[in-house]
Design a protein around this motif. Structure first.
Motif, PDB file in Angstrom:
ATOM      1  N   TRP A 191       0.843  -1.192   0.000  1.00 44.18           N
ATOM      2  CA  TRP A 191       0.000   0.000   0.000  1.00 44.18           C
ATOM      3  C   TRP A 191       0.881   1.245   0.000  1.00 44.18           C
ATOM      4  CZ3 TRP A 191      -1.218   4.390   2.716  1.00 44.18           C
ATOM      5  CH2 TRP A 191      -2.460   4.977   2.420  1.00 44.18           C
ATOM      6  N   ASP A 200       1.528  -0.568  -5.335  1.00 41.58           N
ATOM      7  CA  ASP A 200       0.078  -0.718  -5.207  1.00 41.58           C
ATOM      8  C   ASP A 200      -0.581  -0.419  -6.547  1.00 41.58           C
ATOM      9  OD1 ASP A 200      -0.045   2.063  -5.411  1.00 41.58           O
ATOM     10  OD2 ASP A 200      -0.774   2.382  -3.370  1.00 41.58           O
ATOM     11  N   SER A 202      -2.411   2.071  -7.852  1.00 45.46           N
ATOM     12  CA  SER A 202      -2.192   3.352  -8.519  1.00 45.46           C
ATOM     13  C   SER A 202      -0.733   3.573  -8.847  1.00 45.46           C
ATOM     14  CB  SER A 202      -2.735   4.503  -7.670  1.00 45.46           C
ATOM     15  OG  SER A 202      -2.135   4.530  -6.397  1.00 45.46           O
ATOM     16  N   ASP A 219      -2.577   8.884  -7.069  1.00 41.76           N
ATOM     17  CA  ASP A 219      -3.608   8.082  -6.410  1.00 41.76           C
ATOM     18  C   ASP A 219      -4.750   7.768  -7.365  1.00 41.76           C
ATOM     19  OD1 ASP A 219      -2.180   8.107  -4.060  1.00 41.76           O
ATOM     20  OD2 ASP A 219      -3.325   9.733  -3.154  1.00 41.76           O
ATOM     21  N   SER A 220      -5.454   6.663  -7.100  1.00 36.03           N
ATOM     22  CA  SER A 220      -6.457   6.180  -8.053  1.00 36.03           C
ATOM     23  C   SER A 220      -7.633   7.143  -8.226  1.00 36.03           C
ATOM     24  CB  SER A 220      -6.963   4.794  -7.637  1.00 36.03           C
ATOM     25  OG  SER A 220      -7.594   4.840  -6.368  1.00 36.03           O
ATOM     26  N   ASP A 221      -8.032   7.855  -7.163  1.00 34.78           N
ATOM     27  CA  ASP A 221      -9.145   8.781  -7.333  1.00 34.78           C
ATOM     28  C   ASP A 221      -8.777   9.931  -8.267  1.00 34.78           C
ATOM     29  OD1 ASP A 221      -7.395   9.733  -5.283  1.00 34.78           O
ATOM     30  OD2 ASP A 221      -8.936  11.118  -4.600  1.00 34.78           O
ATOM     31  N   LYS A 243     -14.127   1.788  -6.299  1.00 33.27           N
ATOM     32  CA  LYS A 243     -13.853   2.706  -5.210  1.00 33.27           C
ATOM     33  C   LYS A 243     -12.533   2.304  -4.552  1.00 33.27           C
ATOM     34  CE  LYS A 243     -15.690   4.678  -0.950  1.00 33.27           C
ATOM     35  NZ  LYS A 243     -16.800   4.650   0.041  1.00 33.27           N
ATOM     36  N   GLY A 244     -11.509   3.152  -4.690  1.00 32.69           N
ATOM     37  CA  GLY A 244     -10.216   2.891  -4.074  1.00 32.69           C
ATOM     38  C   GLY A 244      -9.346   1.899  -4.814  1.00 32.69           C
ATOM     39  N   HIS A 245      -9.682   1.575  -6.071  1.00 36.98           N
ATOM     40  CA  HIS A 245      -8.870   0.591  -6.800  1.00 36.98           C
ATOM     41  C   HIS A 245      -8.897   0.886  -8.293  1.00 36.98           C
ATOM     42  CE1 HIS A 245      -6.662  -3.088  -7.382  1.00 36.98           C
ATOM     43  NE2 HIS A 245      -7.573  -3.561  -8.216  1.00 36.98           N
ATOM     44  N   GLU A 282     -17.070  -4.179  -2.046  1.00 40.15           N
ATOM     45  CA  GLU A 282     -16.415  -2.954  -2.508  1.00 40.15           C
ATOM     46  C   GLU A 282     -17.074  -2.369  -3.748  1.00 40.15           C
ATOM     47  OE1 GLU A 282     -12.215  -3.712  -2.716  1.00 40.15           O
ATOM     48  OE2 GLU A 282     -12.253  -4.762  -0.794  1.00 40.15           O
TER      49      GLU A 282
END
Length: 306
Positions: A191, A200, A202, A219-221, A243-245, A282
């Motif tokens: 992470w 990770d 992203s 970051d992925s967002d 969401k988050g991936h 998720e």
């Protein structure tokens, strides 16, 4: 509301580009420093120095302020803001000519294939200045920053050698982000990781896209705003977001991603991944993005700073 990850300001100090936009006691251009360890973490001061992202050996971090052994600033590659241990950074002494494009490589003290000399592992993304080559181009001679406490007298660098087969000119571009991502197959999931030692989801996307000349946030967002919303069946190189991936499409029903299920970078069927991730609670895919490739450019004889 500003995004702290991309706003180089902490109330005491801010980058000069933010003058008139954010309040600070002083504004500065900052000082460019290079990472002097194989990997250095960018950390968050609000969550007991939690790792946010990572920098690789000789990448540039722009320091705006130094206090209590920590440097506050941002990564030159993507503007990511945070804190780095001050002793993980050294001076910017040269311009980059080459970058490591293998998942991992190594530095050795002599340009000899069969040697008992100590080696130092280095990651994809390590930035080097090749001064000359040896053994018909097999080895590149490079200067490497020493971390504090490793100096000999006042000497901040040491001469090392690296296999040229693991390097590419800093201006070179890969043609296919999927091919780049597949170099990381089997790399442990970490992470906040950005290296060939641990990465990770992203971090993998950023490494793959930036190697192809596509600017990409960390970051992925943030990455979910890249490119255009795609319609229809996924195509090679598309990005799928939960969401988050995030994952990269390899083919009609195959993707590659760094994920905690495999604890590694792995291939997985798209539908299998959809079902598994949804079953974990998720949710479904929230975005399907298609990234345009930048136009071809002529290779410059003068490498950029960074």
């Amino acid at each position: 509301m500003t995004d702290r990850r991309l706003t180089p300001a902490n109330g005491r100090v801010a980058h000069v580009s933010l003058r008139g936009e954010v309040a600070a006691e002083r504004y500065t251009e900052g000082e460019r420093r290079r990472v002097c360890r194989p990997v250095a973490a960018i950390r968050d001061d609000r969550r007991p120095r939690a790792r946010l992202r990572e920098l690789i050996l000789h990448e540039v971090f722009v320091v705006l302020e130094e206090r209590d052994g920590w440097a506050f600033g941002f990564a030159a590659r993507d503007g990511y803001v945070g804190h780095v241990r001050a002793d993980d950074l050294g001076p910017e002494l040269w311009q980059t000519t080459h970058v490591v494009t293998a998942r991992q490589s190594y530095l050795v003290e002599e340009p000899v294939l069969k040697t008992d000399a100590e080696i130092s592992a280095i990651s994809f993304g390590t930035r080097l200045s090749v001064m000359t080559t040896h053994e018909d181009g097999r080895w590149g001679e490079v200067a490497v920053l020493r971390a504090p406490g490793e100096e000999e007298g006042h000497k901040r660098t040491s001469t090392m050698y690296v296999p040229m087969a693991h390097l590419a000119p800093v201006n070179a571009r890969d043609a296919d982000p999927v091919t780049v991502a597949e170099r990381f197959l089997g790399t442990p999931y970490l992470w906040g990781g950005n290296s060939g030692f641990g990465i990770d989801c992203s971090g993998l996307v950023q490494a793959a896209l930036m190697a192809c000349g596509v600017d990409c946030p960390g970051d992925s967002d943030m990455q979910a705003a890249l490119g255009d919303e795609a319609e229809g069946a996924p195509e090679r190189g598309d990005l799928l977001f939960w969401k988050g991936h995030v994952a990269i499409v390899v083919g009609a029903d195959r993707l590659i991603h760094a994920n905690a299920h495999h604890m590694a970078v792995a291939h997985e069927g798209i539908e299998a991944a959809r079902r598994r991730i949804e079953a974990q609670g998720e949710g479904a895919v929230i975005a399907h993005r298609r990234i345009a490739r930048p136009p071809e450019r002529a290779t410059s004889l003068t490498p950029p700073r960074g």
